[in-house]
Motif scaffolding. Structure first.
Motif, short mmCIF file in Angstrom:
data_model
loop_
_atom_site.label_atom_id
_atom_site.label_comp_id
_atom_site.label_asym_id
_atom_site.label_seq_id
_atom_site.Cartn_x
_atom_site.Cartn_y
_atom_site.Cartn_z
N LEU A 1 45.44 -67.93 3.32
CA LEU A 1 44.80 -66.72 2.78
C LEU A 1 44.13 -66.99 1.44
CD1 LEU A 1 47.28 -63.80 3.61
CD2 LEU A 1 44.89 -63.96 4.28
N ARG B 1 45.91 -65.59 13.49
CA ARG B 1 44.74 -65.10 14.20
C ARG B 1 44.19 -63.89 13.44
NH1 ARG B 1 47.01 -62.22 19.79
NH2 ARG B 1 48.59 -60.90 18.83
N ALA B 2 42.91 -63.63 13.65
CA ALA B 2 42.25 -62.53 12.93
C ALA B 2 41.11 -61.99 13.77
CB ALA B 2 41.73 -63.01 11.58
N ARG C 1 51.64 -66.83 4.49
CA ARG C 1 50.26 -66.75 3.95
C ARG C 1 49.27 -67.64 4.70
NH1 ARG C 1 49.31 -63.75 -0.01
NH2 ARG C 1 47.39 -64.81 -0.62
N THR C 2 49.64 -68.09 5.89
CA THR C 2 48.71 -68.82 6.74
C THR C 2 48.28 -67.92 7.89
OG1 THR C 2 49.67 -70.97 6.24
CG2 THR C 2 48.38 -70.81 8.26
N ILE C 3 46.98 -67.81 8.12
CA ILE C 3 46.46 -66.94 9.16
C ILE C 3 46.72 -67.57 10.53
CG2 ILE C 3 44.39 -65.84 10.11
CD1 ILE C 3 43.23 -65.87 7.28
N ALA D 1 42.63 -58.38 1.92
CA ALA D 1 43.66 -59.22 2.56
C ALA D 1 44.10 -60.36 1.66
CB ALA D 1 43.11 -59.76 3.89
N LEU E 1 45.08 -58.86 11.08
CA LEU E 1 45.48 -60.21 10.68
C LEU E 1 46.94 -60.46 11.05
CD1 LEU E 1 44.07 -60.58 7.04
CD2 LEU E 1 43.33 -61.89 9.01
N ASP E 2 47.21 -61.59 11.68
CA ASP E 2 48.57 -62.06 11.88
C ASP E 2 48.77 -63.28 10.99
OD1 ASP E 2 48.87 -60.11 13.74
OD2 ASP E 2 48.92 -61.42 15.49
N THR E 3 49.80 -63.25 10.15
CA THR E 3 50.01 -64.34 9.21
C THR E 3 51.47 -64.79 9.22
OG1 THR E 3 50.50 -62.87 7.34
CG2 THR E 3 48.19 -63.46 7.71
N ARG F 1 52.04 -58.72 10.40
CA ARG F 1 50.83 -58.18 11.00
C ARG F 1 50.20 -57.19 10.04
NH1 ARG F 1 50.50 -57.19 17.09
NH2 ARG F 1 49.88 -59.35 16.80
#
Length: 297
Positions: free
Chosen positions: A250, A226-227, A222-224, A297, A217-219, A199
């Motif tokens: 990202l 939610r944002a 390295r894949t988002i 980010a 950002l929650d990843t 997070r």
């Protein structure tokens, strides 16, 4: 200049009265030992207001228009220091800004939040003011709600009669009613990321007091996941925008920051904060701050 004015100049007298406590009317101070007892006191005295740090309450009292009954939350045991409770970082209603920043528990659980919070206000406000008080004051320039909304935070509250509820900070005005405080907030619950996920909370307050922007950002790998972006400072309550970036890598954001930032804040309502310059300033500058945050980010 003030120092060259005659000693009986009216402006000197007004300043002296304004800065003193002479206008504070008599009031009744209630000291509950628990939040349940505090809720009962608020129910018994409809004119009462809850107070923890008291910065905004006392400022109002100095105008002569303060409450006649105060329910002081500062004496409730366990109402101050942040704790980790399962998958949440919990900030009790009496937690000051400084107690959050100095908390080893908070720093280990959510370092980005503590890093962002450490830049807020001055030492007097950080020592005395509380996180919950900052949120509930509803002042446009206050920053707690901006950061907490970006962190997906919720408020634990006791409604009249003592019923327990949990509401999102982002839903506060819709649920609570603008300018009303029918609930007693007992704590802030900030969800923490599960194992294998990260997070992020990035904040730009370089254009305060006009505006500030926070990016949450929650990843995972390295894949988002939610944002969201939150704009504060220029409206009565912060403005939340969910970003359509779920499942986006990202690295693929590179070169897309300007387009995403412009689209996010393209339909802002007119600003309502009195200190702003031109009405279109937030609309012009909010995307630029978000552009920086996406780049970081």
């Amino acid at each position: 200049m003030l120092q060259s004015a005659p000693i009986d100049t009216p402006v000197v007298s007004k300043l002296a009265v304004h800065r003193s406590r002479h206008l504070i009317a008599p009031f009744r101070l209630l000291t509950p030992r628990s939040f349940v007892e505090a809720r009962r006191m608020l129910d018994d005295f409809p004119q009462a207001v809850p107070m923890a740090g008291g910065l905004d309450v006392v400022t109002g009292m100095k105008t002569g228009a303060g409450p006649s009954v105060i329910v002081w939350l500062g004496g409730i045991a366990g109402a101050h220091l942040p704790v980790k409770d399962g998958d949440n970082l919990v900030l009790p209603a009496g937690c000051s800004h400084d107690q959050l920043v100095r908390s080893a528990v908070a720093a280990a659980a959510f370092p980005d939040l503590v890093a962002a919070w450490s830049g807020l206000a001055n030492i007097r406000i950080r020592n005395q003011g509380t996180v919950v008080g900052n949120v509930m004051a509803g002042v446009a320039g206050y920053e707690a709600a901006v950061l907490l909304m970006a962190a997906y935070a919720k408020l634990a509250v006791l409604s009249p009669g003592g019923a327990e509820h949990v509401i999102k900070v982002s839903d506060l005005e819709r649920e609570n009613g603008a300018g009303a405080v029918p609930w007693l907030v007992t704590a802030v619950h900030i969800p923490l990321q599960k194992k294998g996920r990260e997070r992020r909370l990035i904040y730009d307050r370089s254009l305060r007091p006009a505006l500030s922007v926070a990016l949450g950002l929650d990843t995972q790998d390295r894949t988002i996941l939610r944002a969201r972006a939150v704009l504060g400072g220029c409206h009565g309550r912060p403005i939340l925008r969910e970003l359509p970036l779920a499942s986006v890598d990202l690295d693929s954001l590179r070169g897309q920051e300007s387009r995403i930032a412009s689209k996010t804040f393209q339909d802002l309502p007119p600003p309502s904060a009195a200190w702003l310059g031109t009405p279109d300033y937030p609309a012009a500058m909010a995307p630029r701050l978000l552009f920086r945050l996406l780049g970081a980010a």
